[in-house]
Design a protein around this motif. Sequence first.
Motif, PDB file in Angstrom:
ATOM      1  N   HIS A   1       0.825  -1.202   0.000  1.00 31.17           N
ATOM      2  CA  HIS A   1       0.000   0.000   0.000  1.00 31.17           C
ATOM      3  C   HIS A   1       0.866   1.262   0.000  1.00 31.17           C
ATOM      4  CE1 HIS A   1      -3.485  -2.422   0.398  1.00 31.17           C
ATOM      5  NE2 HIS A   1      -3.288  -2.745   1.641  1.00 31.17           N
ATOM      6  N   SER A   2       2.163   1.095  -0.252  1.00 29.89           N
ATOM      7  CA  SER A   2       3.044   2.259  -0.242  1.00 29.89           C
ATOM      8  C   SER A   2       2.780   3.133  -1.468  1.00 29.89           C
ATOM      9  CB  SER A   2       4.511   1.821  -0.211  1.00 29.89           C
ATOM     10  OG  SER A   2       4.816   1.069  -1.364  1.00 29.89           O
ATOM     11  N   MET A   3       3.051   4.401  -1.296  1.00 33.48           N
ATOM     12  CA  MET A   3       2.766   5.365  -2.348  1.00 33.48           C
ATOM     13  C   MET A   3       4.079   5.807  -2.990  1.00 33.48           C
ATOM     14  SD  MET A   3       0.570   8.920  -2.011  1.00 33.48           S
ATOM     15  CE  MET A   3      -0.522   8.210  -0.830  1.00 33.48           C
ATOM     16  N   ASP A   4       4.158   5.666  -4.316  1.00 35.77           N
ATOM     17  CA  ASP A   4       5.372   6.119  -5.003  1.00 35.77           C
ATOM     18  C   ASP A   4       5.333   7.640  -5.174  1.00 35.77           C
ATOM     19  OD1 ASP A   4       3.860   6.765  -7.312  1.00 35.77           O
ATOM     20  OD2 ASP A   4       4.255   4.828  -8.225  1.00 35.77           O
ATOM     21  N   ASP A   5       6.442   8.187  -5.657  1.00 39.08           N
ATOM     22  CA  ASP A   5       6.569   9.645  -5.775  1.00 39.08           C
ATOM     23  C   ASP A   5       5.524  10.262  -6.695  1.00 39.08           C
ATOM     24  OD1 ASP A   5       8.666   9.744  -3.984  1.00 39.08           O
ATOM     25  OD2 ASP A   5      10.210   9.618  -5.543  1.00 39.08           O
ATOM     26  N   GLU A   6       5.191   9.572  -7.786  1.00 39.17           N
ATOM     27  CA  GLU A   6       4.190  10.105  -8.716  1.00 39.17           C
ATOM     28  C   GLU A   6       2.828  10.226  -8.030  1.00 39.17           C
ATOM     29  OE1 GLU A   6       2.511   9.427 -13.254  1.00 39.17           O
ATOM     30  OE2 GLU A   6       3.617   7.798 -12.273  1.00 39.17           O
ATOM     31  N   TRP A   7       2.438   9.207  -7.240  1.00 38.59           N
ATOM     32  CA  TRP A   7       1.171   9.278  -6.524  1.00 38.59           C
ATOM     33  C   TRP A   7       1.188  10.394  -5.480  1.00 38.59           C
ATOM     34  CZ3 TRP A   7      -3.400   7.902  -7.781  1.00 38.59           C
ATOM     35  CH2 TRP A   7      -3.609   6.796  -8.606  1.00 38.59           C
ATOM     36  N   LYS A   8       2.310  10.554  -4.835  1.00 38.80           N
ATOM     37  CA  LYS A   8       2.417  11.636  -3.844  1.00 38.80           C
ATOM     38  C   LYS A   8       2.206  12.994  -4.515  1.00 38.80           C
ATOM     39  CE  LYS A   8       5.484   9.137  -0.734  1.00 38.80           C
ATOM     40  NZ  LYS A   8       6.849   8.987  -0.222  1.00 38.80           N
ATOM     41  N   GLU A   9       2.774  13.155  -5.697  1.00 40.76           N
ATOM     42  CA  GLU A   9       2.619  14.409  -6.444  1.00 40.76           C
ATOM     43  C   GLU A   9       1.156  14.618  -6.849  1.00 40.76           C
ATOM     44  OE1 GLU A   9       4.181  17.802  -7.214  1.00 40.76           O
ATOM     45  OE2 GLU A   9       5.443  16.223  -6.392  1.00 40.76           O
ATOM     46  N   ILE A  10       0.517  13.546  -7.298  1.00 41.30           N
ATOM     47  CA  ILE A  10      -0.904  13.624  -7.676  1.00 41.30           C
ATOM     48  C   ILE A  10      -1.743  14.015  -6.459  1.00 41.30           C
ATOM     49  CG2 ILE A  10      -2.908  12.242  -8.387  1.00 41.30           C
ATOM     50  CD1 ILE A  10      -0.904  10.664 -10.207  1.00 41.30           C
ATOM     51  N   MET A  11      -1.452  13.428  -5.317  1.00 44.69           N
ATOM     52  CA  MET A  11      -2.210  13.748  -4.101  1.00 44.69           C
ATOM     53  C   MET A  11      -2.010  15.211  -3.704  1.00 44.69           C
ATOM     54  SD  MET A  11      -4.019  11.191  -3.510  1.00 44.69           S
ATOM     55  CE  MET A  11      -4.753  11.821  -2.035  1.00 44.69           C
ATOM     56  N   LYS A  12      -0.798  15.711  -3.846  1.00 44.81           N
ATOM     57  CA  LYS A  12      -0.553  17.131  -3.554  1.00 44.81           C
ATOM     58  C   LYS A  12      -1.393  18.015  -4.472  1.00 44.81           C
ATOM     59  CE  LYS A  12       4.187  16.649  -1.890  1.00 44.81           C
ATOM     60  NZ  LYS A  12       5.601  16.918  -2.197  1.00 44.81           N
ATOM     61  N   ASP A  13      -1.457  17.646  -5.756  1.00 48.35           N
ATOM     62  CA  ASP A  13      -2.270  18.405  -6.720  1.00 48.35           C
ATOM     63  C   ASP A  13      -3.745  18.389  -6.334  1.00 48.35           C
ATOM     64  OD1 ASP A  13      -0.006  19.000  -8.179  1.00 48.35           O
ATOM     65  OD2 ASP A  13      -0.372  17.466  -9.720  1.00 48.35           O
ATOM     66  N   ILE A  14      -4.221  17.230  -5.916  1.00 46.57           N
ATOM     67  CA  ILE A  14      -5.625  17.101  -5.518  1.00 46.57           C
ATOM     68  C   ILE A  14      -5.908  17.991  -4.306  1.00 46.57           C
ATOM     69  CG2 ILE A  14      -7.325  15.515  -4.502  1.00 46.57           C
ATOM     70  CD1 ILE A  14      -6.079  13.328  -6.341  1.00 46.57           C
TER      71      ILE A  14
END
Length: 105
Positions: free
Chosen positions: A68-81
């Motif tokens: 369930h770990s989040m990679d850097d791309e997902w972290k960036e997407i979450m920041k955008d959201i």
Amino acid sequence: MIGYRVKMLREEKKMSISELSIKSGVAKSYISSLERNLQTNPTILVLEKIASILCINVDALLYEQVDHSMDDEWKEIMKDIIGSGISKEEMREFIEVRKCTALEN
């Protein structure tokens, strides 16, 4: 551990065994036995009925999802959201609609 996953997902939806039974057409006693791991070999038809009501794929009942770990791309997407002003509740609603829509296709 299909029963464990059914119970966990049912409880996440704040759904009782009775409600899941009525909506899925699967006997309440069967769901209870499944969740207590007394019934360990449900048919695909039963799994499809339960999965449909829980708005998930049958695979989510069959296979444990480990990472369930989040990679850097997902972290960036979450920041955008978060930066866009979408609330948690709006995001949860979007995810639920998307899950159910994906099951229909």
